[in-house]
Design an enzyme around this catalytic site. Structure first.
Site, short mmCIF file in Angstrom:
data_model
loop_
_atom_site.label_atom_id
_atom_site.label_comp_id
_atom_site.label_asym_id
_atom_site.label_seq_id
_atom_site.Cartn_x
_atom_site.Cartn_y
_atom_site.Cartn_z
N ASP A 33 11.73 14.83 -1.41
CA ASP A 33 12.59 13.83 -2.04
C ASP A 33 13.86 14.43 -2.61
O ASP A 33 13.86 15.01 -3.70
CB ASP A 33 11.78 13.14 -3.16
N ASP A 215 19.41 10.49 -0.30
CA ASP A 215 18.06 10.47 -0.89
C ASP A 215 16.98 10.29 0.17
O ASP A 215 16.69 9.16 0.60
CB ASP A 215 17.98 9.33 -1.93
O1 LIG Z 1 14.12 7.25 -8.61
C1 LIG Z 1 14.98 7.46 -7.79
C2 LIG Z 1 14.60 7.58 -6.31
C3 LIG Z 1 13.39 6.71 -5.99
C4 LIG Z 1 12.93 6.95 -4.56
C5 LIG Z 1 12.72 8.42 -4.31
N1 LIG Z 1 13.90 9.18 -4.61
C6 LIG Z 1 14.32 9.04 -6.01
N2 LIG Z 1 16.27 7.63 -8.10
C7 LIG Z 1 17.34 7.83 -7.13
C8 LIG Z 1 18.35 6.70 -7.25
C9 LIG Z 1 18.83 6.56 -8.66
C10 LIG Z 1 17.70 6.40 -9.64
C11 LIG Z 1 16.69 7.54 -9.50
#
Ligand SMILES: O=C([C@@H]1CCCNC1)N1CCCCC1
Length: 326
Positions: A33, A215
């Site tokens: 991730d 991401d």
């Molecule tokens: O929680 C996340 C993602 C969720 C899915 C998996 N990657 C991280 N963030 C990225 C976008 C901004 C908020 C934080």
């Protein structure tokens, strides 16, 4: 110097990609991730009621960091938390001898229910790692000084096994040249600026996407509301309040989506944007492009990343992202 390659196997609809990781004596499937910075796993400390069907990290092989803990909440309101160990972690032959491994003592329902995934391996910047009282480094930051080149790459594919590499670029995995753009790591993400876009190959590029993050842990492509609206107007889609997003016909007519990054145009095939039928057999699909409303920036998740070869590079001092057509 170390370098290596690990498979990235897609779940149904490419919802996530999972890679084998050895932690101590445990072999787990983790979701790599680039949007978070914690390496956490289901463990012998996770309640049985939450870990049915999951491989678990046996923390007996680790060295506990006494008094340390972690707790993470993701953008989709899923989350997990627990204790911290150091242990040997091996990814595609690349070894971190004393990596912080975050053993879950609690995970939210969506993690328990996705039995293919035994945890996450964060590849964002270590500045957003959640371990307290002393923040820990990601696997990439831990092994970075030992890598042939201070970079990792991502080759995700539609409905097929892709791969991540650490320490080298595999030029057989892309066509043409690599376009590099600067990364702003001030928020801990692989954040860059995307430019003009076009729908369906019409070269009337309009507007600009703006700030975005790469991401790998996000399934879809989240774009500004105006860009998303313009796409579905041409795609014959609509916003479905009941579904909580745009839907469109599955029938193969979805237009491509192109975006300029670093002056180069990258195209997501329309077939990636007719993401998945609302329910088995439905001729209406949930859209692979959705609005980034409320997030503060666009998210270039797997729907985009599986259309390119991506290079996450800190070898030049300042971080940068490289993109090439696949
Ligand atoms: O929680 C996340 C993602 C969720 C899915 C998996 N990657 C991280 N963030 C990225 C976008 C901004 C908020 C934080």
């Amino acid at each position: 110097a170390q370098s290596g390659e690990v498979a990235a196997d897609p779940q149904q609809y490419d919802q996530a990609y999972l890679s084998p990781v050895t932690i101590g004596n445990s072999e787990l499937m983790l979701d790599f991730d680039t949007g978070s910075a914690d390496l956490w796993a289901f463990s012998n400390e996770t309640p049985a009621s939450q870990s049915q069907g999951h491989e678990r990290y046996d923390s007996a092989t680790g060295t506990e960091l006494d008094g340390y803990s972690w707790s993470i909440t993701y953008g989709d309101q899923s989350g997990a938390g627990g204790n911290v160990y150091t242990d040997k972690v091996v990814v595609g032959g690349v070894t971190a001898t004393r990596q912080a491994v975050e053993a879950a003592t609690s995970v939210s329902a969506s993690f328990s229910q996705n039995i293919d995934s035994d945890g996450l391996l964060g590849l964002a910047f270590s500045s957003i790692n959640t371990v307290q009282p002393r923040q820990q480094t990601t696997f990439f930051d831990t092994v970075r000084p030992t890598l042939a080149k201070a970079l990792f790459t991502c080759d995700l594919r539609q409905g097929d096994a892709g791969s991540y590499t650490f320490g080298y670029i595999d030029s057989s995995k892309y066509q043409g040249t690599v376009t590099y753009v600067p990364v702003d790591d001030s928020q801990g993400f692989w954040q860059f600026t995307a430019g003009g876009y076009s729908v369906g190959g019409d070269n009337a590029t309009s507007g600009s996407v703006g700030t975005a993050i790469a991401d790998t842990g996000t399934s879809l492509l989240y774009l500004p509301a105006a860009v998303t609206k313009a796409y579905y107007e041409q795609a014959g889609g609509r916003y479905d309040n009941q579904q909580g997003g745009y839907t469109l016909p599955c029938n193969g007519g979805a237009p491509d989506f192109s975006v300029a990054i670093g002056g180069k145009t990258f195209t997501v095939p329309g077939s990636y944007i007719a993401y998945a039928p609302l329910t088995t057999g439905s001729s209406t699909c949930f859209g692979g492009i959705q609005p980034d409303t409320g997030i503060g920036f666009s998210i270039f998740g797997d729907v985009f990343l599986k259309a390119v070869y991506a290079i996450f590079d800190v070898s030049q001092g300042s971080p940068r992202l490289g993109f090439a057509a696949q």
